[in-house]
Design a protein around this motif. Structure first.
Motif, PDB file in Angstrom:
ATOM      1  N   ARG A  87       0.926  -1.138   0.000  1.00  0.00           N
ATOM      2  CA  ARG A  87       0.000   0.000   0.000  1.00  0.00           C
ATOM      3  C   ARG A  87       0.958   1.178   0.000  1.00  0.00           C
ATOM      4  N   LYS A  99      -7.630   9.584   1.831  1.00  0.00           N
ATOM      5  CA  LYS A  99      -8.432   8.746   2.732  1.00  0.00           C
ATOM      6  C   LYS A  99      -9.917   9.096   2.691  1.00  0.00           C
ATOM      7  N   ARG A 146      -5.956  -1.626  17.451  1.00  0.00           N
ATOM      8  CA  ARG A 146      -6.438  -2.950  17.077  1.00  0.00           C
ATOM      9  C   ARG A 146      -5.665  -3.952  17.902  1.00  0.00           C
ATOM     10  N   GLU A 153      -2.409  -3.358   7.343  1.00  0.00           N
ATOM     11  CA  GLU A 153      -1.829  -2.039   7.549  1.00  0.00           C
ATOM     12  C   GLU A 153      -0.623  -2.259   8.447  1.00  0.00           C
TER      13      GLU A 153
HETATM   14 CO    CO Z   1      -7.024   2.221   7.179  1.00  0.00          CO
END
Ligand code: CO
Ligand code: PEP
Length: 448
Positions: free
Chosen positions: A109, A116, A368, A397
């Motif tokens: 990425r 975004k 997370r 990510e």
């Molecule tokens: Co994201």
């Protein structure tokens, strides 16, 4: 609305979600004209090569590893940052290639992930309301009126940062930095230092033996490019359609249109409306297309989008990136798979275990949990195996840096430690160790 004639600007007659409101239309048009005249970031031939490899992954003969920042930052466009991200992806890929006994497609990425989608158009801090931060290609992250004002000059700056990132990626991957023995040496170092090291030693040892064997029979990095070089592809969310259009070029060999801003572009969970501009734009470019699908989806709409985006049911065209969250994956994924199977859709199934597992910690960080991420990945593999379909890829990510943004993992990052190095400008990323931990755990799943 008619879908008869596609052109690179036919999206303009459809409603487009999540676009910036550029204050100066004339300047905006001029900037896009300038980008249109500049060279493409990637070439059609590379995109075609990727599509072939994704077709293999969809059939279980390869595996897609896609990862990088949630939002790339211009200020982080430096050789060390890019090198460290690429390095962790290469390390993960070696582990997964060996265990899965199939090639791993390495994709960042990266080199264009500068815009975004936001859940709210504005943000309120201490009673002050300003436009949301939409990525470095639109506005700045700081919380002042000036920072948050969209500035179309940033589109051009974004183009140059993407081109510059890709340039150094090509140099690293071709110039010996990505050679297999080097990557393996880094992995050995990780195993030695990791708290989980012991349980990974066996696999690392097996890889070592395989490499030695190859060397003994004469596969030398000097003579075999597969050992000394890596193929690394780029991807980002195709969000700002003006930018994507300005990099959409007609291939002189085939006459087909490609979005040459990246090898793969994806359509986000918030912009995939059947009658929306993003679907219209993407249906006409011949890149592989990713599509995010979260818990809020309409099955009929999804099916019709696939028919619009991939009318010939071409292998390697569609990468379906599911991001349901660990608690919802059991409910949604089997249903989605069965519907797709009934339609006979040829897709590559990939799992994004990040975006459905975000929460705010007690210490007030968006975070997370490593175990939640792992749990969704396990469910993804189990469900696909039960349904007889192929778990063909993973979408993270992550960063090569030692950040503290996700809790857990072998380092056991706690809530309170998040503040130590919480550096993301958008969503929390796995750090290098957490990423490698996951690679070893996924390796086990690929082996089964
Ligand atoms: Co994201
Ligand atoms: C992302 O990948 O950063 C993102 C915004 O994902 P999604 O569209 O799945 O929410």
């Amino acid at each position: 609305m008619s879908r008869e004639n596609w052109s690179k600007d036919s999206w303009k007659s459809f409603p487009a979600q999540q676009q910036a409101e550029w204050p100066d239309q004339q300047k905006y048009d001029a900037i896009l004209q300038q980008i249109t005249a500049l060279p493409p970031v990637v070439f059609a031939g590379e995109i075609r090569k990727l599509k072939k490899r994704l077709a293999d992954a969809a059939k279980g003969e390869a595996f897609l590893l896609q990862g990088g920042d949630c939002a790339e930052e211009f200020s982080e466009c430096t050789a060390p940052t890019i090198r460290e991200t690429m390095k962790v992806i290469l390390q993960m890929a070696v582990i997964m290639t060996y265990a899965g006994e199939r090639p791993v497609i390495k994709m960042g990425r990266i080199a264009g992930q500068y815009a975004k989608p936001r859940s709210k158009p504005t943000e309120i801090q201490d009673g002050v309301e300003l436009p949301s931060f939409r990525g470095d290609m639109v506005n700045a992250a700081g919380f002042t009126k000036e920072d948050r004002e969209p500035d179309c000059q940033r589109l051009l700056t974004g183009y140059f940062h993407a081109a510059s990132s890709l340039n150094i990626l090509r140099a690293f991957t071709r110039g010996g930095y990505a050679s297999l023995d080097k990557v393996h040496a880094w992995n050995k170092e990780f195993v030695k230092q990791s708290a989980q090291g012991k349980s990974y030693e066996q696999l690392a040892h097996e890889i070592e033996k395989a490499l030695t064997f190859m060397k003994v029979i004469g596969f030398d990095p000097e003579t075999v490019p597969q050992i000394s070089e890596a193929q690394f592809f780029t991807s980002h969310e195709a969000l700002l359609l003006g930018y994507e259009e300005s990099l959409t070029r007609q291939d002189s060999l085939t006459g087909k249109w490609y979005d040459c801003s990246a090898h793969l572009v994806w359509i986000g969970d918030r912009t995939r409306q059947l009658d929306g501009a993003h679907v219209e734009f993407l249906r006409g470019v011949h890149n592989p297309i990713g599509m995010k699908i979260g818990p809020n989806h309409d099955m009929d709409e999804i099916k019709r989008i696939i028919q619009v985006l991939n009318p010939d049911n071409e292998w390697g065209r569609m990468v379906i990136i599911t991001r349901f969250g660990k608690d919802k994956v059991d409910k949604h994924l089997p249903n989605l798979i069965r519907n797709f199977e009934k339609e006979g859709f040829h897709v590559l199934w990939s799992c994004d275990p990040m975006h459905g597992n975000t929460y705010t910690s007690e210490s007030n960080f968006k975070t997370r949990n490593f175990n939640d991420i792992l749990s969704e990945i396990r469910s993804f593999f189990e469900i696909h195996r039960a349904e007889g379909t192929v778990p063909g890829g993973i979408h993270f990510e992550l960063t090569g840096k030692d950040v503290t943004e996700c809790v857990g993992g072998a380092q056991e990052i706690t809530d309170l430690q998040l503040q130590h190095n919480y550096a993301t400008s958008c969503d929390p990323r796995l750090n290098a160790q957490q990423s490698l931990d996951l690679a070893f755990l996924i390796a086990e799943m690929l082996r089964k």
